[in-house]
Design a protein around this motif. Structure first.
Motif, PDB file in Angstrom:
ATOM      1  N   GLY A 269       0.806  -1.207   0.000  1.00 45.90           N
ATOM      2  CA  GLY A 269       0.000   0.000   0.000  1.00 45.90           C
ATOM      3  C   GLY A 269       0.844   1.264   0.000  1.00 45.90           C
ATOM      4  N   TRP A 273       0.831   3.871  -3.211  1.00 42.16           N
ATOM      5  CA  TRP A 273       0.406   5.265  -3.013  1.00 42.16           C
ATOM      6  C   TRP A 273       1.515   6.224  -3.450  1.00 42.16           C
ATOM      7  CZ3 TRP A 273      -4.170   6.704   0.008  1.00 42.16           C
ATOM      8  CH2 TRP A 273      -4.331   8.079   0.152  1.00 42.16           C
ATOM      9  N   GLY A 292      -0.339   5.776   2.512  1.00 42.58           N
ATOM     10  CA  GLY A 292      -0.495   4.538   1.757  1.00 42.58           C
ATOM     11  C   GLY A 292      -0.276   3.316   2.622  1.00 42.58           C
ATOM     12  N   GLY A 320      -4.051   0.740  -1.707  1.00 40.89           N
ATOM     13  CA  GLY A 320      -3.327   1.966  -2.014  1.00 40.89           C
ATOM     14  C   GLY A 320      -3.939   2.726  -3.168  1.00 40.89           C
TER      15      GLY A 320
END
Length: 435
Positions: A269, A273, A292, A320
């Motif tokens: 994640g 992100w 994230g 994410g």
């Protein structure tokens, strides 16, 4: 009395199913060999989850607000910890986890009375109740990230107390305490629905009702200390091992599987992100990286005990992506000042993970399987029902609670107080010496 432990990793094909009722140990009955290890692990996990709130979440949120409001955020987190703990011990745990009926428990275990020790794991019920207390603490604390810098301290405390009773406790009973959603086969390993969906939806409603910060969205309102936020996020990441790993309720391979899934989902994640942010905005930011990470953690939470590392990486990656664009939608399209992205990260992440576990919770992927008798489609339908009903319940009751409190307590400080900052005007203190 009997204890039904909903949050436990069951054998393949039986995840999320209710454990058989377990009688109390006789005074002379030998404890299971693993009892000591299980008890020690859940005590440690309880400390880790509390550490997520104090100081993890407090620092994470505190770094994201302006310097003149840091203490107010920390005060809110500490106060919520205190009031949620007292509610949980006096009657909250009993209503959530005593058998009762499909909608709510009874008061027979108020003040932690009549607790038992199950023979299957040897885990004393007061240890289980302590572990669950830490979840009851962090959930309302998550919500305050939607409206920092503008909600009075009295409003935050009263709202959190009423919300815990009317929203969190019923949801916990429905899914973890033998309630009607559990009976239908709904799965929630560590709180994607009970924690993140309830908090996320409630945060969105509260943010709309309390209103935007002064200057939003026309003025840039940057975090005053990204370093503090990163420190808080690091504590959250470590504490999440107790959050998800402890939900196995045993020191065994299922706890290790949940922790591994948690860790790789957080990693996926965070990197996802950051990659999107880098491509869209031209720079990778520290706040983006840790946001994230939290999105990955929230998304894997309901599925951590049901999926293997491969599924966890996919879930974290999707978390994410989806949560990033949810932030864009809420703040930049809908212009809702959910200040610290509680709905877009925790709410959307928890709901997404609760649905995705239907796809990835398969034995061949390393997970523990679906609820007994479920196919992927039927499990998905039950999960969607659980998410929808819990989200609706959270939103409607949050609206009602805010309206009720506003009769006696203003839900928003004056423009002058907001300009001066809540630290000095409300608490008579500053986090930092200025000038």
């Amino acid at each position: 009395m009997e204890l039904r432990l909903m949050k436990i990793a069951a054998p393949a094909g039986l995840c999320g199913a209710l454990l058989p009722a377990l009688p109390a140990l006789a005074a002379d009955a030998p404890a299971p060999a693993a009892a000591g290890a299980n008890t020690a692990w859940i005590l440690i996990a309880s400390a880790l989850v509390l550490f997520m709130t104090l100081p993890g979440l407090a620092l994470f949120y505190g770094g994201l607000v302006r310097a003149r409001n840091v203490l107010s955020v920390l005060m809110n987190c500490f106060a919520i910890c205190c009031i949620a703990s007292l509610i949980w011990v006096t009657f909250g745990y009993s209503l959530a986890f005593d058998a009762g009926n499909p909608w709510i428990g009874t008061l027979s275990k108020a003040f932690f009375a009549n607790l038992t020790t199950p023979t299957a794991t040897g885990l004393p019920e007061n240890v289980f109740a302590l572990f669950q207390m830490t979840f009851a603490i962090i959930t309302p604390a998550l919500i305050i990230g939607a409206f920092p810098e503008r909600a009075p301290f009295a409003f935050v405390v009263v709202f959190s107390a009423i919300w815990l009773v009317l929203v969190y406790i019923p949801a916990a009973h429905w899914l973890w305490g033998g309630g009607w959603l559990a009976a239908m086969g709904a799965l929630d390993f560590a709180g994607g629905i009970v924690v993140h969906t309830t908090a996320g939806v409630s945060a969105l409603v509260a943010a709309i009702m309390i209103g935007k910060r002064r200057g939003f969205p026309h003025e840039l309102i940057p975090p005053h200390s990204p370093a503090m936020t990163m420190a808080g996020a690091g504590i959250l990441w470590v504490g999440w091992f107790g959050f998800n790993g402890g939900s196995a309720l045993a020191a065994d391979a299922s706890a290790a599987n949940a922790i591994i899934a948690t860790h790789v989902a957080a990693s996926a994640g965070a990197l996802t992100w950051t990659a999107i942010e880098w491509l869209k905005l031209g720079k990778p930011t520290s706040v983006g990286l840790v946001t994230g990470c939290v999105a990955g953690l929230a998304t894997i939470t309901p599925a951590a005990g049901y999926v293997g590392p491969g599924g966890a990486i996919v879930i974290g990656t999707l978390g994410g992506i989806v949560c990033f664009y949810a932030v864009m939608l809420v703040k930049h399209r809908l212009l809702i000042d959910d200040s610290l992205d509680v709905f877009a990260v925790h709410g959307v992440g928890g709901m997404l993970g609760s649905l995705l576990l239907s796809v990835f919770a398969l034995p061949q992927l390393g997970g523990n399987g679906l609820a007994e008798g479920m196919t992927v489609l039927s499990q998905l339908g039950v999960q969607a029902l659980a998410v929808g009903v819990t989200g609706l319940w959270s939103g409607v009751f949050t609206w009602g609670i805010v309206k009720l409190i506003n009769v006696g307590i203003e839900r928003r400080v004056s423009a002058e107080v907001e300009y001066e900052g809540l630290d000095l005007t409300t608490h008579g203190e500053r986090a930092y010496e200025i000038g």
